[in-house]
Design a protein around this motif. Sequence first.
Motif, PDB file in Angstrom:
ATOM      1  N   ASN A  30       0.821  -1.198   0.000  1.00 17.30           N
ATOM      2  CA  ASN A  30       0.000   0.000   0.000  1.00 17.30           C
ATOM      3  C   ASN A  30       0.865   1.262   0.000  1.00 17.30           C
ATOM      4  O   ASN A  30       2.099   1.211   0.088  1.00 17.30           O
ATOM      5  N   TYR A  31       0.223   2.405  -0.076  1.00 16.33           N
ATOM      6  CA  TYR A  31       0.921   3.671  -0.262  1.00 16.33           C
ATOM      7  C   TYR A  31       1.936   3.948   0.837  1.00 16.33           C
ATOM      8  O   TYR A  31       2.973   4.562   0.601  1.00 16.33           O
ATOM      9  N   GLY A  32       1.641   3.487   2.059  1.00 14.74           N
ATOM     10  CA  GLY A  32       2.539   3.754   3.179  1.00 14.74           C
ATOM     11  C   GLY A  32       3.560   2.659   3.413  1.00 14.74           C
ATOM     12  O   GLY A  32       4.462   2.813   4.239  1.00 14.74           O
ATOM     13  N   GLY A  33       3.399   1.539   2.738  1.00  8.59           N
ATOM     14  CA  GLY A  33       4.320   0.433   2.897  1.00  8.59           C
ATOM     15  C   GLY A  33       4.031  -0.470   4.073  1.00  8.59           C
ATOM     16  O   GLY A  33       4.771  -1.418   4.335  1.00  8.59           O
ATOM     17  N   TRP A  34       2.945  -0.209   4.816  1.00 11.62           N
ATOM     18  CA  TRP A  34       2.679  -1.009   6.016  1.00 11.62           C
ATOM     19  C   TRP A  34       1.697  -2.138   5.778  1.00 11.62           C
ATOM     20  O   TRP A  34       1.368  -2.900   6.698  1.00 11.62           O
ATOM     21  N   ARG A  35       1.182  -2.243   4.564  1.00 10.41           N
ATOM     22  CA  ARG A  35       0.272  -3.332   4.245  1.00 10.41           C
ATOM     23  C   ARG A  35       0.755  -4.015   2.967  1.00 10.41           C
ATOM     24  O   ARG A  35       0.926  -3.367   1.931  1.00 10.41           O
ATOM     25  N   THR A  36       0.976  -5.309   3.058  1.00 10.90           N
ATOM     26  CA  THR A  36       1.400  -6.084   1.889  1.00 10.90           C
ATOM     27  C   THR A  36       0.548  -7.340   1.786  1.00 10.90           C
ATOM     28  O   THR A  36      -0.064  -7.777   2.754  1.00 10.90           O
ATOM     29  N   ASP A  37       0.530  -7.896   0.600  1.00 10.84           N
ATOM     30  CA  ASP A  37      -0.157  -9.163   0.413  1.00 10.84           C
ATOM     31  C   ASP A  37       0.425  -9.868  -0.814  1.00 10.84           C
ATOM     32  O   ASP A  37       1.077  -9.230  -1.653  1.00 10.84           O
TER      33      ASP A  37
ATOM     34  N   LYS B   8      -4.258   5.221  -6.860  1.00 11.92           N
ATOM     35  CA  LYS B   8      -4.366   6.052  -5.666  1.00 11.92           C
ATOM     36  C   LYS B   8      -4.794   5.168  -4.518  1.00 11.92           C
ATOM     37  O   LYS B   8      -5.565   4.220  -4.697  1.00 11.92           O
ATOM     38  N   ASN B   9      -4.280   5.451  -3.321  1.00 15.38           N
ATOM     39  CA  ASN B   9      -4.541   4.562  -2.191  1.00 15.38           C
ATOM     40  C   ASN B   9      -6.032   4.285  -2.059  1.00 15.38           C
ATOM     41  O   ASN B   9      -6.860   5.167  -2.158  1.00 15.38           O
ATOM     42  N   ASP B  10      -6.345   3.011  -1.918  1.00 11.79           N
ATOM     43  CA  ASP B  10      -7.701   2.508  -2.043  1.00 11.79           C
ATOM     44  C   ASP B  10      -7.836   1.242  -1.222  1.00 11.79           C
ATOM     45  O   ASP B  10      -6.889   0.459  -1.111  1.00 11.79           O
ATOM     46  N   TRP B  11      -9.036   1.025  -0.656  1.00 10.62           N
ATOM     47  CA  TRP B  11      -9.260  -0.192   0.104  1.00 10.62           C
ATOM     48  C   TRP B  11      -9.991  -1.267  -0.705  1.00 10.62           C
ATOM     49  O   TRP B  11     -10.391  -2.283  -0.159  1.00 10.62           O
ATOM     50  N   LYS B  12     -10.157  -1.020  -1.984  1.00 10.71           N
ATOM     51  CA  LYS B  12     -10.771  -2.049  -2.829  1.00 10.71           C
ATOM     52  C   LYS B  12      -9.838  -3.256  -2.958  1.00 10.71           C
ATOM     53  O   LYS B  12      -8.682  -3.205  -2.568  1.00 10.71           O
ATOM     54  N   ASP B  13     -10.400  -4.326  -3.545  1.00 10.25           N
ATOM     55  CA  ASP B  13      -9.640  -5.549  -3.785  1.00 10.25           C
ATOM     56  C   ASP B  13      -8.262  -5.220  -4.354  1.00 10.25           C
ATOM     57  O   ASP B  13      -8.145  -4.639  -5.424  1.00 10.25           O
ATOM     58  N   MET B  14      -7.228  -5.607  -3.652  1.00  8.81           N
ATOM     59  CA  MET B  14      -5.882  -5.193  -4.029  1.00  8.81           C
ATOM     60  C   MET B  14      -5.416  -5.818  -5.333  1.00  8.81           C
ATOM     61  O   MET B  14      -4.476  -5.325  -5.954  1.00  8.81           O
TER      62      MET B  14
ATOM     63  N   ASP C 188      -7.554  -6.353  -7.943  1.00  6.46           N
ATOM     64  CA  ASP C 188      -8.490  -6.012  -9.004  1.00  6.46           C
ATOM     65  C   ASP C 188      -7.759  -5.092  -9.975  1.00  6.46           C
ATOM     66  O   ASP C 188      -7.573  -3.902  -9.693  1.00  6.46           O
ATOM     67  N   ASP C 189      -7.349  -5.614 -11.105  1.00  2.00           N
ATOM     68  CA  ASP C 189      -6.509  -4.808 -12.001  1.00  2.00           C
ATOM     69  C   ASP C 189      -7.270  -3.625 -12.599  1.00  2.00           C
ATOM     70  O   ASP C 189      -6.643  -2.681 -13.087  1.00  2.00           O
ATOM     71  N   ASN C 190      -8.598  -3.647 -12.542  1.00  4.75           N
ATOM     72  CA  ASN C 190      -9.370  -2.513 -13.058  1.00  4.75           C
ATOM     73  C   ASN C 190      -9.204  -1.261 -12.210  1.00  4.75           C
ATOM     74  O   ASN C 190      -9.539  -0.159 -12.661  1.00  4.75           O
ATOM     75  N   THR C 191      -8.724  -1.413 -10.985  1.00  9.62           N
ATOM     76  CA  THR C 191      -8.558  -0.251 -10.104  1.00  9.62           C
ATOM     77  C   THR C 191      -7.195   0.428 -10.278  1.00  9.62           C
ATOM     78  O   THR C 191      -6.961   1.466  -9.678  1.00  9.62           O
ATOM     79  N   TYR C 192      -6.336  -0.155 -11.071  1.00  6.77           N
ATOM     80  CA  TYR C 192      -4.995   0.409 -11.279  1.00  6.77           C
ATOM     81  C   TYR C 192      -4.985   1.254 -12.544  1.00  6.77           C
ATOM     82  O   TYR C 192      -5.497   0.836 -13.586  1.00  6.77           O
ATOM     83  N   ILE C 193      -4.401   2.449 -12.424  1.00 11.80           N
ATOM     84  CA  ILE C 193      -4.500   3.395 -13.522  1.00 11.80           C
ATOM     85  C   ILE C 193      -3.200   3.592 -14.290  1.00 11.80           C
ATOM     86  O   ILE C 193      -3.222   4.050 -15.437  1.00 11.80           O
TER      87      ILE C 193
END
Length: 124
Positions: free
Chosen positions: A52-59, A99-105, A107-112
């Motif tokens: 994620n944007y802050g680096g504190w969440r990975t999957d 942009k930082n988002d809580w949607k399904d990480m 989901d390639d449709n959310t990446y711009i």
Amino acid sequence: QVVVVESGGGVVQIGGSLRLSCTASGLSFDDYDMAWFRQAPGKDREGVSYINYGGWRTDYADSVKGRFTISRHQANAVTLQMDALKPEDTAMYYCALRKNDWKDMFDDNTYIYWGQGTQVTVSS
């Protein structure tokens, strides 16, 4: 203009390692989630790893957990350390941003923003 560039792909033997890098310019890097996707010939694109944007969440995708590690660095870069590579890891790897988002990480449709990809080939 936003530019996303991947590097670090190549040919490696089974069990080997590669380190992919992704750099992004033309945006406020710290406002963006980043992910790696891959696509093998004849297969759908799949999410591999996310930070994620802050680096504190990975999957990670189940298929790479324990073998791949994603990290964010200064200078607008994200790396993907890939160890214990398998033939099924062979694919074109893409870096993507949203942009930082809580949607399904994955989901390639959310990446711009997307890079052009870097090829990873694991051979026997």
